[in-house]
Scaffold this motif. Structure first.
Motif, PDB file in Angstrom:
ATOM      1  N   LEU A 119       0.820  -1.216   0.000  1.00 51.26           N
ATOM      2  CA  LEU A 119       0.000   0.000   0.000  1.00 51.26           C
ATOM      3  C   LEU A 119       0.851   1.263   0.000  1.00 51.26           C
ATOM      4  CD1 LEU A 119      -2.914  -0.808   2.490  1.00 51.26           C
ATOM      5  CD2 LEU A 119      -2.943  -0.855  -0.013  1.00 51.26           C
ATOM      6  N   ALA A 120       2.102   1.137  -0.400  1.00 52.43           N
ATOM      7  CA  ALA A 120       2.989   2.311  -0.380  1.00 52.43           C
ATOM      8  C   ALA A 120       2.375   3.456  -1.192  1.00 52.43           C
ATOM      9  CB  ALA A 120       4.343   1.927  -0.969  1.00 52.43           C
ATOM     10  N   ALA A 121       2.552   4.682  -0.673  1.00 50.93           N
ATOM     11  CA  ALA A 121       2.016   5.849  -1.384  1.00 50.93           C
ATOM     12  C   ALA A 121       2.825   6.084  -2.658  1.00 50.93           C
ATOM     13  CB  ALA A 121       2.069   7.076  -0.482  1.00 50.93           C
ATOM     14  N   ASP A 122       4.113   5.753  -2.585  1.00 53.73           N
ATOM     15  CA  ASP A 122       5.005   5.992  -3.717  1.00 53.73           C
ATOM     16  C   ASP A 122       5.804   4.708  -3.945  1.00 53.73           C
ATOM     17  OD1 ASP A 122       7.188   6.609  -5.309  1.00 53.73           O
ATOM     18  OD2 ASP A 122       7.445   8.619  -4.461  1.00 53.73           O
ATOM     19  N   TYR A 123       5.452   3.965  -4.979  1.00 56.80           N
ATOM     20  CA  TYR A 123       6.082   2.660  -5.189  1.00 56.80           C
ATOM     21  C   TYR A 123       7.554   2.769  -5.569  1.00 56.80           C
ATOM     22  CZ  TYR A 123       1.612   0.392  -4.571  1.00 56.80           C
ATOM     23  OH  TYR A 123       0.443  -0.067  -4.022  1.00 56.80           O
ATOM     24  N   GLU A 124       7.888   3.849  -6.260  1.00 55.00           N
ATOM     25  CA  GLU A 124       9.295   4.028  -6.624  1.00 55.00           C
ATOM     26  C   GLU A 124      10.146   4.123  -5.347  1.00 55.00           C
ATOM     27  OE1 GLU A 124      11.454   7.233  -9.367  1.00 55.00           O
ATOM     28  OE2 GLU A 124       9.429   6.665 -10.040  1.00 55.00           O
ATOM     29  N   GLN A 125       9.648   4.908  -4.407  1.00 49.82           N
ATOM     30  CA  GLN A 125      10.346   5.043  -3.122  1.00 49.82           C
ATOM     31  C   GLN A 125      10.361   3.722  -2.359  1.00 49.82           C
ATOM     32  OE1 GLN A 125      12.256   7.319  -1.726  1.00 49.82           O
ATOM     33  NE2 GLN A 125      12.036   8.345  -3.702  1.00 49.82           N
ATOM     34  N   GLU A 126       9.253   3.012  -2.427  1.00 49.37           N
ATOM     35  CA  GLU A 126       9.150   1.735  -1.719  1.00 49.37           C
ATOM     36  C   GLU A 126      10.185   0.733  -2.261  1.00 49.37           C
ATOM     37  OE1 GLU A 126       8.108   0.588   0.875  1.00 49.37           O
ATOM     38  OE2 GLU A 126       7.990  -1.582   0.609  1.00 49.37           O
ATOM     39  N   CYS A 127      10.378   0.755  -3.568  1.00 49.25           N
ATOM     40  CA  CYS A 127      11.355  -0.170  -4.174  1.00 49.25           C
ATOM     41  C   CYS A 127      12.765   0.168  -3.681  1.00 49.25           C
ATOM     42  CB  CYS A 127      11.309  -0.079  -5.693  1.00 49.25           C
ATOM     43  SG  CYS A 127       9.747  -0.699  -6.357  1.00 49.25           S
ATOM     44  N   ILE A 128      13.067   1.463  -3.612  1.00 52.21           N
ATOM     45  CA  ILE A 128      14.396   1.886  -3.130  1.00 52.21           C
ATOM     46  C   ILE A 128      14.545   1.489  -1.656  1.00 52.21           C
ATOM     47  CG2 ILE A 128      15.866   3.914  -2.657  1.00 52.21           C
ATOM     48  CD1 ILE A 128      14.491   5.224  -5.157  1.00 52.21           C
ATOM     49  N   ARG A 129      13.477   1.760  -0.885  1.00 47.84           N
ATOM     50  CA  ARG A 129      13.518   1.429   0.553  1.00 47.84           C
ATOM     51  C   ARG A 129      13.758  -0.071   0.741  1.00 47.84           C
ATOM     52  NH1 ARG A 129      10.702  -0.866   4.635  1.00 47.84           N
ATOM     53  NH2 ARG A 129       9.157  -1.681   3.167  1.00 47.84           N
ATOM     54  N   TYR A 130      13.066  -0.892  -0.034  1.00 47.10           N
ATOM     55  CA  TYR A 130      13.165  -2.346   0.155  1.00 47.10           C
ATOM     56  C   TYR A 130      14.538  -2.865  -0.255  1.00 47.10           C
ATOM     57  CZ  TYR A 130      11.231  -6.990   0.895  1.00 47.10           C
ATOM     58  OH  TYR A 130      10.968  -8.239   1.404  1.00 47.10           O
TER      59      TYR A 130
END
Ligand code: GLP
Length: 259
Positions: A119-130
């Motif tokens: 449910l990330a608001a920003d998937y691009e950021q979520e990919c970097i975070r992960y």
């Protein structure tokens, strides 16, 4: 040629195929490898997979935990992927799957279990975070993989190139249809997912792929013996120096029988 022998002792890229009689045997054999990893290295970072194939592996590991044979208290886990747009408590989310099939039944600290945020608001950021999270853990020590009918691993779908890092993937029609059985119908299957990339997966020093059933025989053959191509993303594991495929007789139908 593929054989049951440890062929990669000298660093040659030959996958080991472990022949299992049936699904239960495949599950026990793969669980044995994971269990050895955890017994030898209690703080292991396990890369985990979803799908119907690894369910038996989780069942066996739970069983051995209950018998007192394995301790998961110091283990950390990172899952390969998660659907976009569904919450962790959605019955088809991979977080829910992991809790139901494994984490709820063993002594792992759930705070040490990681699944991408669907449910990330920003998937691009979520990919970097992960991706950074995995790097921060020191990478995975062992990566468990299933095999999609179209040759996908995680949600790395067939395409023009291998995508190296964690990314937002578009699910193929074939994958949506294959997973429709879990959602009731294909229209309810999310069209996107966050998945580890090919390099993220390949960085694990050991890969264990579980494959079961005749419907996977053709794609397993291509994975192991076909050209290494992004059309069959799983074929990349031919380049890994310690990849083990644990497959049952039905999935190995196209392989010559044991030596
Ligand atoms: C899913 C998962 C994969 C899994 C594959 C095969 O879509 N994202 O990680 O390996 O499908 O699933 P199954 O084992 O149910 O055939």
């Amino acid at each position: 040629m593929v054989s049951g022998r440890a062929a990669n002792r000298k660093g040659t890229h030959i996958m080991r195929i472990i022949r299992a009689k049936d699904y239960a045997d495949m599950s026990r054999k793969a669980a044995n490898i994971i269990s050895a990893q955890v017994i030898l290295f209690p703080k292991s970072v396990l890369g985990l997979a979803t799908g119907s194939t690894p369910v038996g592996v989780y069942r066996v590991l739970t069983d051995w935990y209950e018998k007192g044979d394995i301790d998961f208290s110091k283990v950390r886990t990172v899952n390969l992927d998660e659907y976009c747009g569904i919450s962790p408590d959605h019955e088809q989310s991979y977080r829910y799957f992991m809790n139901q099939n494994f984490f709820n039944h063993v002594n792992i600290d759930k705070a040490n279990t990681y699944v991408p945020d669907g449910l990330a608001a920003d998937y691009e950021q979520e990919c970097i975070r992960y991706e950074n999270l995995i790097t921060g853990l020191g990478g995975t020590d062992l990566q468990l993989l299933g095999l999609g009918h179209d040759g996908h691993i995680g949600f790395n779908e067939p395409g023009k190139s291998f995508i190296p890092l964690t990314h937002k993937a578009v699910l193929s029609r074939r994958t949506i249809e294959a997973n429709a059985r879990f959602f009731g119908d294909a229209s309810k299957v999310p069209q996107y997912a966050v998945t580890m990339g090919i390099r993220t997966i390949m960085k694990a020093p050991r890969i264990v792929m579980v494959v079961s059933g005749e419907d996977k025989a053709g794609i397993l053959w291509q994975t192991v013996n076909g050209p290494i191509t992004p059309d069959v993303p799983a074929s990349v594991i031919q380049l890994h120096t310690d990849a083990v495929v644990v497959a049952d007789e039905a999935a190995l139908k196209l392989f010559p029988s044991a030596d």
